[in-house]
Design an enzyme around this catalytic site. Structure first.
Site, PDB file in Angstrom:
ATOM      1  CE1 TYR A   1      -3.697   2.371   0.181  1.00 59.02           C
ATOM      2  CE2 TYR A   1      -2.628   3.288   2.126  1.00 59.02           C
ATOM      3  CZ  TYR A   1      -3.586   3.366   1.126  1.00 59.02           C
ATOM      4  OH  TYR A   1      -4.421   4.452   1.076  1.00 59.02           O
TER       5      TYR A   1
ATOM      6  CE1 TYR B   1      -0.315   0.154   5.610  1.00 54.21           C
ATOM      7  CE2 TYR B   1       1.395   0.514   3.979  1.00 54.21           C
ATOM      8  CZ  TYR B   1       0.504  -0.324   4.597  1.00 54.21           C
ATOM      9  OH  TYR B   1       0.448  -1.654   4.242  1.00 54.21           O
TER      10      TYR B   1
HETATM   11  P1  NAD Z   1      -6.432  -9.774   6.216  1.00 51.26           P
HETATM   12  O1  NAD Z   1      -6.223  -9.597   7.671  1.00 51.26           O
HETATM   13  O2  NAD Z   1      -7.808  -9.677   5.663  1.00 51.26           O
HETATM   14  O3  NAD Z   1      -5.837 -11.181   5.711  1.00 51.26           O
HETATM   15  C1  NAD Z   1      -4.598 -11.665   6.141  1.00 51.26           C
HETATM   16  C2  NAD Z   1      -4.574 -13.158   5.941  1.00 51.26           C
HETATM   17  O4  NAD Z   1      -3.322 -13.673   6.451  1.00 51.26           O
HETATM   18  C3  NAD Z   1      -5.671 -13.906   6.694  1.00 51.26           C
HETATM   19  O5  NAD Z   1      -6.203 -14.909   5.869  1.00 51.26           O
HETATM   20  C4  NAD Z   1      -4.925 -14.497   7.880  1.00 51.26           C
HETATM   21  O6  NAD Z   1      -5.524 -15.675   8.407  1.00 51.26           O
HETATM   22  C5  NAD Z   1      -3.593 -14.825   7.233  1.00 51.26           C
HETATM   23  N1  NAD Z   1      -2.506 -15.036   8.187  1.00 51.26           N
HETATM   24  C6  NAD Z   1      -2.057 -14.178   9.137  1.00 51.26           C
HETATM   25  N2  NAD Z   1      -1.015 -14.732   9.804  1.00 51.26           N
HETATM   26  C7  NAD Z   1      -0.805 -15.948   9.248  1.00 51.26           C
HETATM   27  C8  NAD Z   1       0.137 -16.988   9.485  1.00 51.26           C
HETATM   28  N3  NAD Z   1       1.073 -16.875  10.430  1.00 51.26           N
HETATM   29  N4  NAD Z   1       0.047 -18.117   8.738  1.00 51.26           N
HETATM   30  C9  NAD Z   1      -0.902 -18.251   7.773  1.00 51.26           C
HETATM   31  N5  NAD Z   1      -1.806 -17.295   7.494  1.00 51.26           N
HETATM   32  C10 NAD Z   1      -1.762 -16.153   8.228  1.00 51.26           C
HETATM   33  O7  NAD Z   1      -5.460  -8.734   5.522  1.00 51.26           O
HETATM   34  P2  NAD Z   1      -5.460  -8.007   4.101  1.00 51.26           P
HETATM   35  O8  NAD Z   1      -5.837  -6.598   4.326  1.00 51.26           O
HETATM   36  O9  NAD Z   1      -6.140  -8.811   3.077  1.00 51.26           O
HETATM   37  O10 NAD Z   1      -3.887  -8.011   3.840  1.00 51.26           O
HETATM   38  C11 NAD Z   1      -3.236  -8.869   2.914  1.00 51.26           C
HETATM   39  C12 NAD Z   1      -2.075  -8.111   2.302  1.00 51.26           C
HETATM   40  O11 NAD Z   1      -2.600  -6.997   1.561  1.00 51.26           O
HETATM   41  C13 NAD Z   1      -1.100  -7.524   3.328  1.00 51.26           C
HETATM   42  O12 NAD Z   1       0.205  -7.609   2.820  1.00 51.26           O
HETATM   43  C14 NAD Z   1      -1.519  -6.060   3.400  1.00 51.26           C
HETATM   44  O13 NAD Z   1      -0.483  -5.216   3.831  1.00 51.26           O
HETATM   45  C15 NAD Z   1      -1.900  -5.826   1.956  1.00 51.26           C
HETATM   46  N6  NAD Z   1      -2.755  -4.634   1.695  1.00 51.26           N
HETATM   47  C16 NAD Z   1      -3.873  -4.396   2.416  1.00 51.26           C
HETATM   48  C17 NAD Z   1      -4.620  -3.246   2.161  1.00 51.26           C
HETATM   49  C18 NAD Z   1      -5.868  -2.912   2.948  1.00 51.26           C
HETATM   50  O14 NAD Z   1      -6.299  -1.767   2.911  1.00 51.26           O
HETATM   51  N7  NAD Z   1      -6.463  -3.854   3.605  1.00 51.26           N
HETATM   52  C19 NAD Z   1      -4.245  -2.362   1.142  1.00 51.26           C
HETATM   53  C20 NAD Z   1      -3.110  -2.653   0.393  1.00 51.26           C
HETATM   54  C21 NAD Z   1      -2.358  -3.802   0.686  1.00 51.26           C
END
Ligand code: NAD
Length: 392
Positions: free
Chosen positions: A223, A233
């Site tokens: 992000y 961030y």
């Molecule tokens: P989320 O919390 O919805 O999903 C994270 C996933 O990781 C879940 O399925 C969780 O169970 C899994 N997880 C966590 N620890 C784990 C472990 N030790 N072993 C196996 N699985 C594990 O998060 P998200 O927002 O979908 O984030 C996913 C990626 O996208 C991250 O890198 C985040 O930085 C990035 N991102 C998020 C956003 C946002 O606004 N949400 C924006 C841009 C990028």
């Protein structure tokens, strides 16, 4: 059990199995309604149970017709308490995928561990031969390293403290918050958890076992966002980890045969992990208002379908000058950001309703845990124990 939401801070400690199932089905139906993608056929999704990882898995399966192997870290329900939303999402996804003739298996456990990497590789070798895509979508608060050291990630600034507006979603109030800078040790630990080291370990382990195609694609998510969130961030401790992730993408592309590694910069959305970041939820609720008014608001599934169909597996891979895929293209449009910053200037507890889409934020938050899905009877007695074949 009658399942109702129980909110504690920025998480919900209950999840609704049939609600999660209905929301997974909505995402599948969305992808089914779109054009198919000539994309990968055997996809490993690490962090597959929620948010962007789940949406990636659904897009791979239903747009590309791919076999998917998911890595999750979740828990089934028991007589006393509900399971996690990620468990129910995965149970539902597997049920739908199998009914639709798609291979879907899941490994439950800590993705950072060697044990889970070995299990995944064993499953790939037995069932798929090699994968042609790896999605790395972990968002975790901590990582236990091979030597037992526990690293915790923090959401802090670097260098100086930063004061700006934040929202108390429960009480619907806006106030100032000051975020203190992380120590060097906290930054190092955050990079260990959310940087690229584990992503690289996965790719190395898959290559060593000959379980990945030489021209496979791998993608991890990042992000950037507008300046008002940068101290928190992009320039904060999490931003340092994301910079490391970006360097790792370059290293994988340079050093791992023909594997091409990409960073996809995704849109800010309500997920379990973004809810925990100070300042960002207020920004998200303003962004929702502006993008919904412009008619270009997307959720995780629209973002990930577009990533697969248009950006990664279109005529050619669409990247910016630094090699990143920009799924935040619509979020960062000049007119969107101008309106967001004008609203940010004016927002206060008194003007919250007119400047931000707080109801939209809460709706998405409840839906993360299976609540507020259309057509689900939330007063019905739920069986909260849902099997996932071969998973404990
Ligand atoms: P989320 O919390 O919805 O999903 C994270 C996933 O990781 C879940 O399925 C969780 O169970 C899994 N997880 C966590 N620890 C784990 C472990 N030790 N072993 C196996 N699985 C594990 O998060 P998200 O927002 O979908 O984030 C996913 C990626 O996208 C991250 O890198 C985040 O930085 C990035 N991102 C998020 C956003 C946002 O606004 N949400 C924006 C841009 C990028």
């Amino acid at each position: 059990m009658i399942v109702k939401p129980k909110i504690r801070g920025f998480i919900c400690t209950t999840a609704h199995p049939d609600g999660c199932k209905a929301i997974v089905k909505e995402q599948i139906d969305y992808v089914k309604s779109q054009a198919k993608t000539e994309g990968p056929k055997k996809v490993l999704v690490i962090g597959a149970s929620m948010g962007y990882g789940l949406a990636s898995r659904i897009s791979a399966a239903y747009s590309c017709g791919a076999a998917t192997l998911g890595v999750i870290f979740d828990r089934n329900g028991s007589e006393k308490r509900t399971g996690t939303a990620g468990w129910y999402n995965t149970a539902a996804f597997e049920e739908f995928a199998k009914a639709d003739g798609l291979y879907a298996k899941t490994i439950n456990g800590d993705a950072y561990s060697k044990e889970i990497k070995d299990k995944v590789i064993e499953t790939i070798k037995a069932d798929l031969g090699k994968v042609d895509m790896v999605v790395y979508s972990l968002a975790a608060p901590k990582r236990v390293a091979a030597d037992g050291t526990v690293y915790s990630s923090v959401l802090k600034t670097t260098g100086e403290s930063y004061t700006n507006k934040t929202i108390d979603l429960k009480n619907r109030t806006v106030s100032d918050v000051t975020i203190e800078p992380a120590t060097e040790e906290e930054i190092t630990h955050t990079v260990k958890v959310m940087g690229g080291e584990d992503w690289r370990d996965w790719i190395d382990a898959l290559r060593a076992a000959d379980a990945i195609e030489p021209h496979a694609v791998t993608v991890a998510y990042s992000y950037i966002g507008p300046e008002l969130t940068h101290p928190m961030y992009f320039d904060g401790s999490i931003g340092r980890a994301k910079a490391h992730l970006a360097r790792t993408a370059e290293e994988i592309s340079a050093e791992c045969g023909g594997i091409r590694a990409y960073i996809s910069v995704n849109k800010a959305l309500v997920t379990q992990s973004s809810a925990a970041i100070p300042i960002v939820p207020l920004y998200i609720s303003i962004l929702y208002k502006v993008m919904k008014a412009h008619g270009n608001h997307e959720g995780c599934i629209e973002q990930m379908y577009r990533l697969f169909h248009d950006k990664l597996y279109g005529a050619s891979v669409c990247t910016d000058e630094s090699g990143m895929v920009r799924m935040d293209d619509w979020e960062m449009e000049e007119d969107i950001q101008k309106e967001v910053s004008a609203l940010w200037e004016n927002i206060s507890t008194e003007t919250l309703g007119e400047c931000a889409d707080i109801d939209g934020y809460w709706h998405d938050f409840y839906r993360l845990f299976g609540f507020e899905a259309a057509g689900v009877d939330y007063d019905a007695d739920e069986d909260v124990v849902r099997p996932i074949e071969g998973v404990e």
